[in-house]
Design a protein around this motif. Structure first.
Motif, mmCIF file in Angstrom:
data_model
loop_
_atom_site.group_PDB
_atom_site.id
_atom_site.type_symbol
_atom_site.label_atom_id
_atom_site.label_comp_id
_atom_site.label_asym_id
_atom_site.label_seq_id
_atom_site.Cartn_x
_atom_site.Cartn_y
_atom_site.Cartn_z
ATOM 1 N N GLY A 37 -8.040 46.407 10.159
ATOM 2 C CA GLY A 37 -8.786 47.247 11.091
ATOM 3 C C GLY A 37 -10.259 46.924 11.047
ATOM 4 O O GLY A 37 -10.671 45.821 10.665
ATOM 5 N N SER A 85 -6.948 46.263 17.115
ATOM 6 C CA SER A 85 -5.888 47.052 17.751
ATOM 7 C C SER A 85 -5.258 46.284 18.905
ATOM 8 O O SER A 85 -4.051 46.414 19.164
ATOM 9 C CB SER A 85 -6.445 48.401 18.230
ATOM 10 N N LEU A 92 -2.703 50.171 10.683
ATOM 11 C CA LEU A 92 -3.937 49.869 11.395
ATOM 12 C C LEU A 92 -4.933 50.983 11.080
ATOM 13 O O LEU A 92 -4.596 52.166 11.191
ATOM 14 C CB LEU A 92 -3.634 49.814 12.895
ATOM 15 N N THR A 127 -1.133 54.192 12.633
ATOM 16 C CA THR A 127 -2.564 54.014 12.896
ATOM 17 C C THR A 127 -3.376 55.223 12.447
ATOM 18 O O THR A 127 -3.019 56.364 12.748
ATOM 19 C CB THR A 127 -2.796 53.778 14.405
#
Length: 211
Positions: free
Chosen positions: A99, A109, A122, A150
């Motif tokens: 990330g 992303s 992520l 995420t």
């Protein structure tokens, strides 16, 4: 380990009696920034303290010139991120977390959404949902294609997107998500009362455990 090819700096993992790193974390910077971002340094320190190999690296546009924002470099920056994630798989066994801050997180992303590289989690810091004052220019088109768990770590005073807007964007992702609110923080995620790296790493670790 040769990180020169990605302009990376490694934070060695603390010895947790595991016989090696738990996994690898690779993080990159925002537009106009670099791997020397104080936020990236602190986050990598936090991961390393928990037994992970953490690497902060420069995007290709920053490798080409020491200052200034990216300019028509999204494709090459994303290719550079793919290279980093592929390298991360060779540095240690275990999960790979990837990330970055703002632009760097957005580019990562997009790589994950395109399935150009696979990550286990992520982690996005101050995701730039839209330019300040222009909510109609949302940068969310690719989010439904993200299949990795995420974490969004976001300040409640970030002009690039409100917490409400961010939660709506996170809901577009089919995988598990978590929003870490940093009360009062702006885009740099500065906070005098909250330990931003610890909160972000806690959230990412939780998603790793759940998956």
């Amino acid at each position: 380990m040769n990180l020169e090819q990605i302009a990376g700096i490694a934070h060695a993992p603390a010895d947790h009696g595991q016989g090696g790193p738990i996994g690898t974390v690779v993080l990159t910077h925002g537009a106009g920034g670099s791997r020397e971002s104080p936020l990236l340094v602190r986050i990598c320190d936090e991961w390393a303290a928990r037994g992970w190999l953490a690497v902060r690296y420069n995007l290709p546009y920053r490798r080409r010139r020491p200052k200034g924002p990216p300019s028509n470099s999204a494709a090459s920056d994303q290719a550079g991120i793919v290279e980093v994630i592929e390298l991360a798989r060779t540095l240690a066994e275990g999960p790979v977390v990837a990330g970055g801050h703002s632009y760097g997180g957005r580019m990562t992303s997009m790589v994950v959404a395109d399935e150009a590289a696979k990550v286990d989690v992520l982690t996005l810091f101050s995701y730039p949902l839209h330019p300040p004052g222009k909510p109609e220019r949302a940068r969310t088109e690719h989010l439904p294609r993200i299949s990795a768990p995420t974490v969004f770590t976001h300040g409640t005073a970030d002009p690039f997107g409100s917490i409400e807007e961010l939660r709506a964007a996170a809901a577009l992702i089919s995988a598990a998500t978590e929003v870490v609110e940093i009360t009062g923080a702006r885009h740099d995620l500065g906070s005098k009362s909250l330990n931003v790296p610890a909160l972000a790493v806690d959230a990412a670790s939780g998603l790793l455990g759940a998956s």
